[in-house]
Design a protein around this motif. Structure first.
Motif, PDB file in Angstrom:
ATOM      1  N   GLU A  96      -8.878  -4.889  -2.347  1.00 42.54           N
ATOM      2  CA  GLU A  96      -8.344  -3.532  -2.498  1.00 42.54           C
ATOM      3  C   GLU A  96      -7.343  -3.186  -1.403  1.00 42.54           C
ATOM      4  OE1 GLU A  96     -11.726  -0.939  -2.998  1.00 42.54           O
ATOM      5  OE2 GLU A  96     -12.072  -1.858  -4.973  1.00 42.54           O
ATOM      6  N   SER A  97      -7.639  -3.587  -0.157  1.00 49.08           N
ATOM      7  CA  SER A  97      -6.710  -3.233   0.921  1.00 49.08           C
ATOM      8  C   SER A  97      -5.416  -4.051   0.813  1.00 49.08           C
ATOM      9  CB  SER A  97      -7.363  -3.389   2.301  1.00 49.08           C
ATOM     10  OG  SER A  97      -7.441  -4.744   2.643  1.00 49.08           O
ATOM     11  N   TYR A  98      -5.571  -5.316   0.367  1.00 45.54           N
ATOM     12  CA  TYR A  98      -4.373  -6.139   0.132  1.00 45.54           C
ATOM     13  C   TYR A  98      -3.506  -5.494  -0.947  1.00 45.54           C
ATOM     14  CZ  TYR A  98      -1.537  -9.858  -1.899  1.00 45.54           C
ATOM     15  OH  TYR A  98      -0.499 -10.573  -2.422  1.00 45.54           O
ATOM     16  N   MET A  99      -4.171  -5.050  -2.024  1.00 41.44           N
ATOM     17  CA  MET A  99      -3.484  -4.449  -3.164  1.00 41.44           C
ATOM     18  C   MET A  99      -2.725  -3.191  -2.726  1.00 41.44           C
ATOM     19  SD  MET A  99      -5.188  -3.374  -6.802  1.00 41.44           S
ATOM     20  CE  MET A  99      -6.134  -1.929  -6.372  1.00 41.44           C
ATOM     21  N   LYS A 100      -3.402  -2.358  -1.935  1.00 50.78           N
ATOM     22  CA  LYS A 100      -2.794  -1.102  -1.478  1.00 50.78           C
ATOM     23  C   LYS A 100      -1.512  -1.372  -0.690  1.00 50.78           C
ATOM     24  CE  LYS A 100      -4.455   3.044   0.487  1.00 50.78           C
ATOM     25  NZ  LYS A 100      -5.417   3.629   1.415  1.00 50.78           N
ATOM     26  N   GLU A 101      -1.623  -2.359   0.200  1.00 48.65           N
ATOM     27  CA  GLU A 101      -0.492  -2.717   1.056  1.00 48.65           C
ATOM     28  C   GLU A 101       0.676  -3.277   0.218  1.00 48.65           C
ATOM     29  OE1 GLU A 101       0.012  -5.950   4.476  1.00 48.65           O
ATOM     30  OE2 GLU A 101      -1.966  -4.975   4.497  1.00 48.65           O
ATOM     31  N   LEU A 102       0.316  -4.163  -0.713  1.00 54.05           N
ATOM     32  CA  LEU A 102       1.327  -4.789  -1.577  1.00 54.05           C
ATOM     33  C   LEU A 102       2.053  -3.742  -2.416  1.00 54.05           C
ATOM     34  CD1 LEU A 102       2.631  -7.337  -2.918  1.00 54.05           C
ATOM     35  CD2 LEU A 102       0.689  -7.362  -4.489  1.00 54.05           C
ATOM     36  N   PHE A 103       1.272  -2.829  -3.005  1.00 52.96           N
ATOM     37  CA  PHE A 103       1.876  -1.828  -3.877  1.00 52.96           C
ATOM     38  C   PHE A 103       2.769  -0.868  -3.095  1.00 52.96           C
ATOM     39  CE2 PHE A 103      -1.640  -2.272  -7.337  1.00 52.96           C
ATOM     40  CZ  PHE A 103      -1.189  -3.554  -7.588  1.00 52.96           C
TER      41      PHE A 103
END
Ligand code: ZN
Ligand code: ZN
Length: 366
Positions: free
Chosen positions: A296-303
């Motif tokens: 989830e934190s990776y996703m947030k950063e990527l988005f």
């Protein structure tokens, strides 16, 4: 007549121009659309004597080979430059109504008459015109009729793109139509309203670019019409039925995915067991499907990174990162999350735009 290059001019004069030259003004004047022009061009390239030997052979093949193998030569190669591939293109004859067939029949009559009138088609081996026999006329006329049916859904527009900033045009592109062409190999790609690849024009050539993370063995789909997020299912289906004579049952149509206005922006993560890690590289490979917090934190950063890039692209700024980040977003969603979401379609659009912007312009010489 304008040829696009010296090469085209030499090829054109050697292959088809003679049969076309005196007929072309009439053909254009009749304004019957692009299909009859392409059909005439196809016939102009196959001398009658060759047609007479090849058509009966291909007719037999139609009944003996399975649908999947039609168009493949004896070596098992699907060679787009071979007439065989064109002959076997799908025209959905059975799905056409009487009016449609009657219209094609009338056009076939006109084109056949033109081939006779050109005095360049019904010629013997010395090039001397002769009065065609009924057999010759029926053979040529029925071949023309068949091509009017199968070229129509298989011809593609050839256009020249001008890239404009996204704020000027929602697709970032201004397309100028130049004509049409038939690309049998591209006709093998099926349609989906949720595309995994796109075709891009380079002069008279087309290239397929992947716009998603395609797993081994899965189908590569392009769009014949509109995409799921821009048009409603009814609009898409009726357009495909009208132009291509089939009812779309793609993932987006079957599950009735919402259009852009009702689309969730962010995707939902898949269950850990369904996440696909095989073949992953870079940062994505280091993610553990069971550590959902980390994902989830990776996703947030990527988005967030993607969002900034997207805003830059809207302002006309488009650097090398744009493509890389769009690819990362697509790969992440394909591997870890479920469709549909608007972030994915944004990333696909941005990637397509990025690829197009890099394409070389084509030149035109009179
Ligand atoms: Zn000419
Ligand atoms: Zn569909």
């Amino acid at each position: 007549v304008i040829f696009c290059s010296d090469y085209c001019r030499t090829e054109g004069i050697a292959k088809f121009h003679q049969v076309e030259c005196c007929i072309l003004p009439t053909l254009i004047e009749l304004d019957m659309g692009i299909t009859p022009i392409l059909t005439y061009r196809v016939l102009a390239q196959i001398p009658l004597l060759q047609l007479k030997s090849i058509i009966p052979k291909l007719e037999v093949e139609k009944h003996q080979k399975t649908r999947q193998l039609q168009g493949f030569n004896d070596q098992g190669v699907y060679d787009s430059s071979d007439y065989e591939t064109l002959f076997h293109l799908e025209g959905n004859f059975g799905a056409r109504d009487l009016n449609d067939l009657l219209e094609k029949c009338c056009k076939a009559f006109i084109l056949t008459k033109m081939l006779i009138k050109s005095k360049c088609y019904f010629v013997d081996e010395h090039g001397t015109p002769f009065e065609p026999s009924l057999y010759d006329v029926i053979l040529v006329g029925s071949t023309v009729f068949m091509h009017l049916i199968n070229i129509q859904p298989n011809s593609l527009e050839i256009c020249e793109y001008q890239v404009v900033p996204l704020y000027k045009s929602p697709t970032g592109l201004d397309a100028k139509s130049l004509g049409g062409g038939i690309y049998p190999a591209l006709s093998l790609f099926n349609h989906s309203c949720h595309i995994s690849a796109t075709r891009i024009t380079y002069g008279c050539h087309k290239a397929i670019y992947s716009l998603s993370f395609i797993t081994k063995g899965s189908e590569v789909c392009i769009s014949y019409g509109e995409k799921f997020f821009s048009h409603s299912i009814d609009q898409r289906r009726s357009q495909l039925l009208r132009n291509y004579k089939f009812k779309c049952n793609c993932e987006a149509c079957t599950n009735n995915w919402p259009t852009l206005h009702f689309l969730e922006k962010f995707p939902k993560l898949k269950q850990s067991e369904k996440m696909i890690l095989r073949g992953a590289t870079g940062k994505i490979a280091k993610l553990n499907p069971h550590n959902r917090k980390r994902i989830e934190s990776y996703m947030k950063e990527l988005f967030q990174k993607f969002h900034n890039c997207y805003l830059d692209a809207m302002k006309g700024k488009n650097d090398a990162d744009t493509g890389t980040i769009a690819i990362e977003v697509l790969e992440f969603i394909d591997r870890f999350a479920d469709m549909p979401c608007s972030l994915y379609t944004d990333a696909q659009e941005m990637l397509e735009f990025f690829v197009l912007e890099k394409q070389a312009p084509c030149t035109y010489v009179n």
